[in-house]
Design an enzyme around this catalytic site. Structure first.
Site, PDB file in Angstrom:
ATOM      1  N   VAL A  34       1.039  -1.292  -0.048  1.00 39.16           N
ATOM      2  CA  VAL A  34      -0.068   0.029   0.000  1.00 39.16           C
ATOM      3  C   VAL A  34       0.748   1.200  -0.117  1.00 39.16           C
ATOM      4  O   VAL A  34       0.755   2.209  -0.520  1.00 39.16           O
ATOM      5  CB  VAL A  34      -0.805  -0.086   1.332  1.00 39.16           C
ATOM      6  CG1 VAL A  34      -1.719   1.376   1.389  1.00 39.16           C
ATOM      7  CG2 VAL A  34      -1.963  -1.016   1.153  1.00 39.16           C
ATOM      8  N   GLU A 129     -15.285  -6.685  -5.119  1.00 40.45           N
ATOM      9  CA  GLU A 129     -14.908  -7.901  -5.677  1.00 40.45           C
ATOM     10  C   GLU A 129     -15.476  -9.128  -5.106  1.00 40.45           C
ATOM     11  O   GLU A 129     -15.792 -10.086  -5.700  1.00 40.45           O
ATOM     12  CB  GLU A 129     -13.325  -8.023  -5.818  1.00 40.45           C
ATOM     13  CG  GLU A 129     -12.895  -9.134  -6.378  1.00 40.45           C
ATOM     14  CD  GLU A 129     -13.259  -9.071  -8.059  1.00 40.45           C
ATOM     15  OE1 GLU A 129     -14.088  -9.935  -8.320  1.00 40.45           O
ATOM     16  OE2 GLU A 129     -12.600  -8.611  -8.823  1.00 40.45           O
ATOM     17  N   LYS A 205     -26.090 -12.066  -7.773  1.00 38.09           N
ATOM     18  CA  LYS A 205     -24.999 -11.997  -8.619  1.00 38.09           C
ATOM     19  C   LYS A 205     -25.032 -11.753  -9.841  1.00 38.09           C
ATOM     20  O   LYS A 205     -24.172 -10.881 -10.527  1.00 38.09           O
ATOM     21  CB  LYS A 205     -24.056 -13.211  -8.226  1.00 38.09           C
ATOM     22  CG  LYS A 205     -23.775 -13.414  -6.908  1.00 38.09           C
ATOM     23  CD  LYS A 205     -23.255 -14.704  -6.320  1.00 38.09           C
ATOM     24  CE  LYS A 205     -22.752 -14.950  -5.141  1.00 38.09           C
ATOM     25  NZ  LYS A 205     -22.592 -16.395  -4.560  1.00 38.09           N
TER      26      LYS A 205
END
Lengths: 435, 435
Positions: A34, A129, A205
């Site tokens: 990060v 995700e 989904k």
């Protein structure tokens, strides 16, 4: 290295505890990736006093006050699930400047546009995700990798429980009820398996995938949904005779008018026969896979574990690193893309193919009468196979596979067949995909 | 909608012309997805006057002066390939503030760090999804989706030509030379197939994948490389007898010391037998696939077309939309992550498994002598199969499959076997993966 980023975790079930462990155990690697440490500032749970020996964090981090927690975070990870209180917490977090990573398919499919609008208003990221197909990178490829291409069709095996059940029915020949019991005993199905076997989970989904694929808002209540409770051992056997296999598919399809201009989208979840040679047919056990057909890319498939604490945590953490990087580097990730704004067509207008098995009288003229019922409804037949039943001299089985036709026409054909004097019974019918 | 972004295209071969067509034909959709029109300001080619009827752009856009072109672009798409002049053009583009999208695996694998450093210095994006496995989203999943996870191993079928050749050898039983000729006739292999069949192409992709997977710089000359020119019909038959198939694999593996701490990476390209039950075994024809094993995600596979103008163009345009969005929204995508800085180990230190076929004398004591050669080199045997050869009373074939051992020990074992008095010949040996 920049100043630490404050991370709040909402929920500490199977996924949440895996995320918490990873934040602690892989802290150094995550910081290096990060450019700043990810500091876990709190975990919101219903019972903060409950001992959680598998979550190696300061017990003082647990709190029941999620609302206060999200107001001071840079990144909020929501793995509670469900609509409330997840929605309010996410909106509060964004309002106070936090980027949000969520695995909440139900909320996204019910009310995604509200979340997207809040993210845009407050200039923060909304990443998810983990909401579709667990560890499999599919949201990011759809939002980013394929964004320069035109997706025609998505066929997804996006529910592990139903894939496990159908796969076992295929390999053992057993029926639905018996196989679900086995799946429950093995931990692949919940005590109340409704959300999985009735296709609710897959429909959420499908709504998310269709929204991404076609730049169009699709909510879960716009998804045509049929579960697998009606799939019988005979259906699975019929598929096997066709060198096919039954899968519960989430299908997102772009429809075009005669000039080739996109005219609508069909989004649906139902069992379907697919040929064993299709890449999706080899997706076994509780695995997930998403097969994508795009204009330039051609046929792609993404395969992997669709659920479980660690796989889902992998997807969550990839998103956490992404949104954390955006906070350091400025900018943000993709926002809602709904510009195409295509209508979602009804199931009756979706183009599908049917496999129909009929018990008929074995005498001249039957096939002509049956074929007439198809023709009357504008349905073209691809193959007919006739077999004299061993147990009766004058009975036969007819197996018909059609070409693509509107689902309404196929339904009407089945109704017409049921009324024919030469047809004893429509033994089974099922849609056919992936040919 | 923001002001148009200026896009320069370097190269107009199969990929370049597909990219140019998409920029023109899908201009409205791309504009809606980016938030600004992508204006093609020039296409650098060697012969700007050559008629290109398949590229529907103003012929005035073609130029031989790539250097001037890249200085005025917001986004430069490099699809020339090769090291020079691509490298200088990319560096010039970045210096003048352009973000770069490239499909240039050779350049990235030879000199990626220089390009990354320039991108960081000038605050621009360097994207290269098309450099590995064509249309298959794999660079973005590795850089972003899996960045919160720990990748253990990557097994890739990343060269379509060699996969086509090996697949045909498997299905027809034909030899290598004959099959390559067939592949050339069908357009699946170049007139000079060296870059493909000797593994150079796959090695460049392996270097890129390993760099991403392990946060470590790996250059193509650090990749151990063996092509498929030595793979014989007998090898393919031997694999078949093991219920396996021969594939050219790009393998990237993380090695750990006894305490579990990462100690190095093995990056290699070589033919290997994999079981037919492995998901990679079903990758047929010229398709590509990348199989990834990660700590939390488990086993993932990404499958699709690995080459061709349109598929590669799909990957390029996904990147173009991404970097264009960054220019509008501020910020940038992921930068080089090489913090782990692990050593690349030599092939001798890589842990592999071998399948070895020996012609031996068929008499007592032979197996003991052969087994001794393995033991002397510290190699543990998994299975031995002995078969009396039909054509001779006193000759037999021994097929040995080993457990994992350092490649050097396995090589030494093969050498020792060659010298044994009871061994007529080491008929073949091949590595075994994916078990």
């Amino acid at each position: 290295m920049s100043a630490p980023l404050k991370v709040a975790l909402l929920g500490c079930g199977v996924v949440g505890s895996s995320v918490a462990r990873a934040l602690v155990d892989n802290g150094d690697d995550l910081a290096a990736r990060v450019g700043a440490r990810l500091e876990l500032i709190g975990i919101a749970v219903r019972r903060p006093d409950r001992p959680r020996p598998d979550v190696p964090v300061d017990p003082g981090l647990f709190t029941s006050d999620a609302d206060t927690l999200v107001r001071s975070a840079d990144v909020v990870i929501e793995v509670i699930g469900g609509i409330d209180p997840a929605r309010e917490l996410i909106l509060t977090a964004m309002k106070h400047g936090a980027s949000v990573v969520t695995a909440n398919k139900a909320l996204l499919a019910e009310d995604g546009p509200t979340l997207y609008a809040a993210a845009a208003e407050h200039g923060v990221d909304l990443y998810y995700e983990a909401a579709v197909a667990g560890a499999i990178p599919i949201v990011r490829p759809m939002r980013e990798s394929l964004v320069g291409d035109d997706v025609h069709r998505v066929l997804g095996i996006v529910n592990g429980t139903t894939n496990f059940v159908l796969d076992k029915m295929d390999t053992t020949g057993a029926g639905f009820a018996e196989t679900v019991e086995q799946a429950q005993a093995l931990g692949y199905a919940e005590a109340d398996p409704t959300a999985d076997v009735e296709g609710f989970d897959a429909a959420a989904k499908a709504a998310i995938l269709a929204s991404l694929a076609f730049h169009t808002r699709v909510a879960s209540d716009q998804v045509h949904r049929e579960g697998i409770t009606e799939v019988s051992a005979a259906d699975v056997r019929a598929a096997r005779e066709m060198d096919s296999v039954v899968k519960l598919l989430a299908i997102c399809e772009l429809l075009r008018d005669e000039s080739g201009t996109p005219s609508g989208v069909s989004v649906r979840v139902h069992p379907a026969m697919i040929p064993r040679s299709h890449p999706l047919a080899s997706v076994r056990d509780a695995y997930n896979a998403v097969f994508v057909e795009a204009a330039a890319a051609g046929e792609l498939m993404f395969y992997g574990p669709g659920a479980g604490g660690d796989p889902t945590s992998s997807a969550v953490l990839g998103d956490v690193v992404a949104v954390a990087r955006h906070r350091l580097a400025g900018g943000h990730g993709p926002v809602e893309s709904a510009y195409a704004d295509l209508p979602v067509v009804s199931m009756g207008d979706a183009a599908t193919r049917y496999h129909i098995s009929l018990a008929v009288a074995d005498r001249p003229g039957v096939l002509a009468q049956v074929a007439g019922a198809f023709a009357d409804n504008g349905v073209s037949i691809e193959t007919v196979r006739q077999r004299v039943l061993e147990d009766g001299a004058s009975r036969a089985e007819l197996v018909v596979v059609t070409h693509r036709a509107p689902d309404a026409a196929l339904r009407a054909t089945v109704d017409a067949l049921t009324g024919l004097e030469t047809v004893d019974e429509v033994v089974s019918w099922m849609r056919v995909e992936g040919a």
